[in-house]
Scaffold this motif. Structure first.
Motif, PDB file in Angstrom:
ATOM      1  N   CYS A 169      -4.625   3.437   8.517  1.00  0.00           N
ATOM      2  CA  CYS A 169      -4.372   4.331   7.380  1.00  0.00           C
ATOM      3  C   CYS A 169      -3.951   3.529   6.149  1.00  0.00           C
ATOM      4  O   CYS A 169      -3.576   2.368   6.241  1.00  0.00           O
ATOM      5  N   GLU A 170      -3.987   4.187   4.998  1.00  0.00           N
ATOM      6  CA  GLU A 170      -3.575   3.506   3.773  1.00  0.00           C
ATOM      7  C   GLU A 170      -2.075   3.209   3.796  1.00  0.00           C
ATOM      8  O   GLU A 170      -1.291   3.920   4.428  1.00  0.00           O
ATOM      9  N   LEU A 171      -1.707   2.135   3.122  1.00  0.00           N
ATOM     10  CA  LEU A 171      -0.303   1.731   3.075  1.00  0.00           C
ATOM     11  C   LEU A 171       0.427   2.456   1.958  1.00  0.00           C
ATOM     12  O   LEU A 171      -0.120   2.682   0.883  1.00  0.00           O
ATOM     13  N   LYS A 172       1.695   2.804   2.231  1.00  0.00           N
ATOM     14  CA  LYS A 172       2.522   3.478   1.238  1.00  0.00           C
ATOM     15  C   LYS A 172       3.874   2.785   1.139  1.00  0.00           C
ATOM     16  O   LYS A 172       4.261   2.014   2.026  1.00  0.00           O
ATOM     17  N   ASN A 173       4.588   3.066   0.061  1.00  0.00           N
ATOM     18  CA  ASN A 173       5.921   2.503  -0.096  1.00  0.00           C
ATOM     19  C   ASN A 173       6.852   3.059   0.982  1.00  0.00           C
ATOM     20  O   ASN A 173       6.651   4.164   1.502  1.00  0.00           O
ATOM     21  N   VAL A 174       7.884   2.297   1.298  1.00  0.00           N
ATOM     22  CA  VAL A 174       8.794   2.660   2.391  1.00  0.00           C
ATOM     23  C   VAL A 174       9.427   4.027   2.162  1.00  0.00           C
ATOM     24  O   VAL A 174       9.565   4.834   3.090  1.00  0.00           O
ATOM     25  N   ASN A 175       9.803   4.331   0.918  1.00  0.00           N
ATOM     26  CA  ASN A 175      10.481   5.605   0.642  1.00  0.00           C
ATOM     27  C   ASN A 175       9.535   6.798   0.542  1.00  0.00           C
ATOM     28  O   ASN A 175       9.967   7.931   0.349  1.00  0.00           O
ATOM     29  N   GLU A 176       8.228   6.563   0.697  1.00  0.00           N
ATOM     30  CA  GLU A 176       7.250   7.652   0.599  1.00  0.00           C
ATOM     31  C   GLU A 176       6.963   8.305   1.952  1.00  0.00           C
ATOM     32  O   GLU A 176       6.321   9.352   2.008  1.00  0.00           O
ATOM     33  N   ILE A 177       7.415   7.694   3.046  1.00  0.00           N
ATOM     34  CA  ILE A 177       7.143   8.219   4.382  1.00  0.00           C
ATOM     35  C   ILE A 177       8.432   8.234   5.193  1.00  0.00           C
ATOM     36  O   ILE A 177       9.175   7.258   5.196  1.00  0.00           O
ATOM     37  N   ASP A 178       8.673   9.354   5.872  1.00  0.00           N
ATOM     38  CA  ASP A 178       9.733   9.436   6.873  1.00  0.00           C
ATOM     39  C   ASP A 178       9.071   9.718   8.217  1.00  0.00           C
ATOM     40  O   ASP A 178       8.514  10.794   8.428  1.00  0.00           O
ATOM     41  N   PHE A 179       9.132   8.753   9.110  1.00  0.00           N
ATOM     42  CA  PHE A 179       8.559   8.947  10.432  1.00  0.00           C
ATOM     43  C   PHE A 179       9.410   9.926  11.222  1.00  0.00           C
ATOM     44  O   PHE A 179      10.639   9.915  11.135  1.00  0.00           O
TER      45      PHE A 179
END
Length: 359
Positions: free
Chosen positions: A120-130
C-alpha cells in the motif's frame, strides 16, 4: 497435529518480520517495486538472541550495479506491527529498536512512515492509527547511492521475541524481498543463529537440498523435526557452545525464515515428541508444574531430565537407555554433578519433585 498448531497460532502472537525493499514515487505516492538491474550478490545475516529474548540482527549486503553510472534508490525497511491478542497501544508501537544503516562508514538518515499493507501507499505516522484487528507496517525510508560495481551496505537493529500458545519464543525475518532484486535470487547467502549456550531450538527448513547446515562450535543438527505451518518442516538444533550456520547459493527465496524455542523449560517438547508423550513412553517437564498424578518412576525421569539437559552421564542402565533416544542429549563424560550450575527455578522444581517422591 498440524491443524492444531495452525489454530493455536491465531492467539497470543507478536510478529516481527523485517527486511528491505526498493520503493519508487508515483505522483507523490510511494510504493514498493521490483528492481531490474541491481542484483543482490551476497547477504550475511546474523542473529544473536539474549537470555531476555532480544534478537540483535546484523546484515551485510553486497549489491552489484552493472551500469557505468551511479544510481540512487529509495529503500524501505519494512517492520509489520504486532498481531494477535494485543492492545491498540501495542499495535501502534514499533517493535524495532536501534535501527542503523551504514554505507561507506557513514550512518544514513531515515524517516519512518506507516502503511496498511506491504504493497500500500506510505503515509505519515500521524495519519494512521492501527487497530487491534488489522496488520499494519512501519517503514523506514532511506536513500542509497549505488556506484558502478560492488556496493557494501551494513545494517543492524534489535527486536523482541514473539510468542503464541504453542511456541515460547520465535523470531522472523523476511527473506522473500531478496527475490525483488535483479535476477530474483540471493547469489550467496549465509545465515548464523546464536541462541546461547546449552540451547535447543528449531529453524524452519525453507532451503533446497544443497544447503549446508553446520555448527560453528560444539553441537549438532539433530534428526528431530516437526511439521509446522505452511507445510514447513522444522529442524531441531542442539548447541552446547557456538552457533548454527546455514549457507546456500543461487537461492531463490519463496518463504521467510523463522526460528525459536518451543519450550524454554524442557527439551522434551510436544511438537517433536508428541506421539511418545501421548502414549506415556516419555515424560515432559511441561511448565515445570506438578499438576498431575505422577508415578514414582515418572517423577524420577522428570528430575533427571533437568540434569540430562546439561549433558550429565548417568550410571544406571535404564536412565542411559531412556535419554539416549533424544536427539538433544549429548552426554559429557567430563561433567560432574557438582559442576552443574542449576537455575533457581530448576532447583525449586527438583525440590518439589523430591518432596513428592518422599510422600
Amino acid at each position: 497435529m498440524k491443524n492444531l498448531y495452525c489454530i493455536l497460532l491465531l492467539f497470543l502472537t507478536y510478529i516481527s518480520y523485517a527486511n528491505d525493499g526498493v520503493y519508487l514515487t508515483h505522483g507523490g505516492v510511494i510504493y514498493p517495486t521490483k528492481e531490474t538491474k541491481i542484483a543482490l550478490e551476497k547477504e550475511i545475516l546474523s542473529f544473536k538472541v539474549s537470555p531476555e529474548g532480544i534478537a540483535s540482527v546484523t546484515i551485510q549486503f553486497t549489491f552489484n550495479n552493472p551500469e557505468n553510472i551511479s544510481r540512487k534508490l529509495l529503500i524501505g525497511f519494512q517492520a509489520p506491527t504486532a498481531v494477535g491478542d494485543v492492545s491498540n497501544e501495542m499495535k501502534n508501537r514499533n517493535q524495532i529498536s536501534n535501527f542503523i544503516i551504514l554505507q561507506n562508514e557513514k550512518i544514513l538518515p531515515y524517516e519512518i512512515k506507516k502503511t496498511e499493507c506491504e504493497n500500500c501507499e506510505l503515509k505519515n505516522v500521524n495519519e494512521i492509527d492501527f487497530v487491534e484487528t488489522e496488520v499494519g507496517v512501519f517503514v523506514y525510508l532511506f536513500e542509497i547511492t549505488f556506484k558502478p560495481g560492488m556496493n557494501e551496505i551494513q545494517h543492524s537493529y534489535e527486536f523482541p521475541y514473539s510468542s503464541n500458545v504453542a511456541i515460547n519464543e520465535f523470531y522472523n525475518y523476511i527473506l522473500t524481498t531478496g527475490s525483488k532484486w535483479a535476477g530474483g535470487k540471493i547469489k550467496d547467502l549465509t545465515i548464523t543463529i546464536d541462541m546461547g549456550k546449552n540451547s535447543y531450538f528449531y529453524v524452519n527448513d525453507i532451503f533446497d537440498k544443497n544447503t549446508e547446515w553446520s555448527i560453528i562450535g560444539t553441537g549438532k543438527v539433530t534428526q528431530d523435526k516437526f511439521d509446522y505451518i505452511d507445510n514447513d518442516f522444522c529442524k531441531m538444533i542442539r548447541i552446547l557452545n557456538g552457533y548454527l550456520q546455514i549457507k546456500c547459493y543461487q537461492f531463490e527465496p519463496k518463504k521467510n525464515i523463522e526460528f525459536g524455542i518451543v519450550n524454554k523449560l524442557s527439551f522434551i517438547t510436544y511438537p517433536i515428541h508428541h506421539e511418545k508423550i501421548k502414549e506415556g513412553k516419555i515424560v515432559s517437564l511441561g511448565k515445570m508444574q506438578l499438576d498431575g498424578n505422577y508415578s514414582k518412576n515418572e517423577l524420577r525421569l522428570m528430575r533427571n531430565t533437568i540434569y540430562a539437559q546439561y549433558g550429565y552421564v548417568f550410571n544406571t542402565p535404564d536412565l542411559k537407555e531412556y535419554f539416549s533416544q533424544f536427539g538433544w542429549y549429548i552426554p559429557n563424560p567430563n561433567l560432574k554433578m557438582e559442576d552443574i550450575q542449576l537455575e533457581q527455578f530448576e532447583k525449586d522444581f527438583i525440590e518439589k519433585i523430591i518432596s513428592k517422591e518422599n510422600q
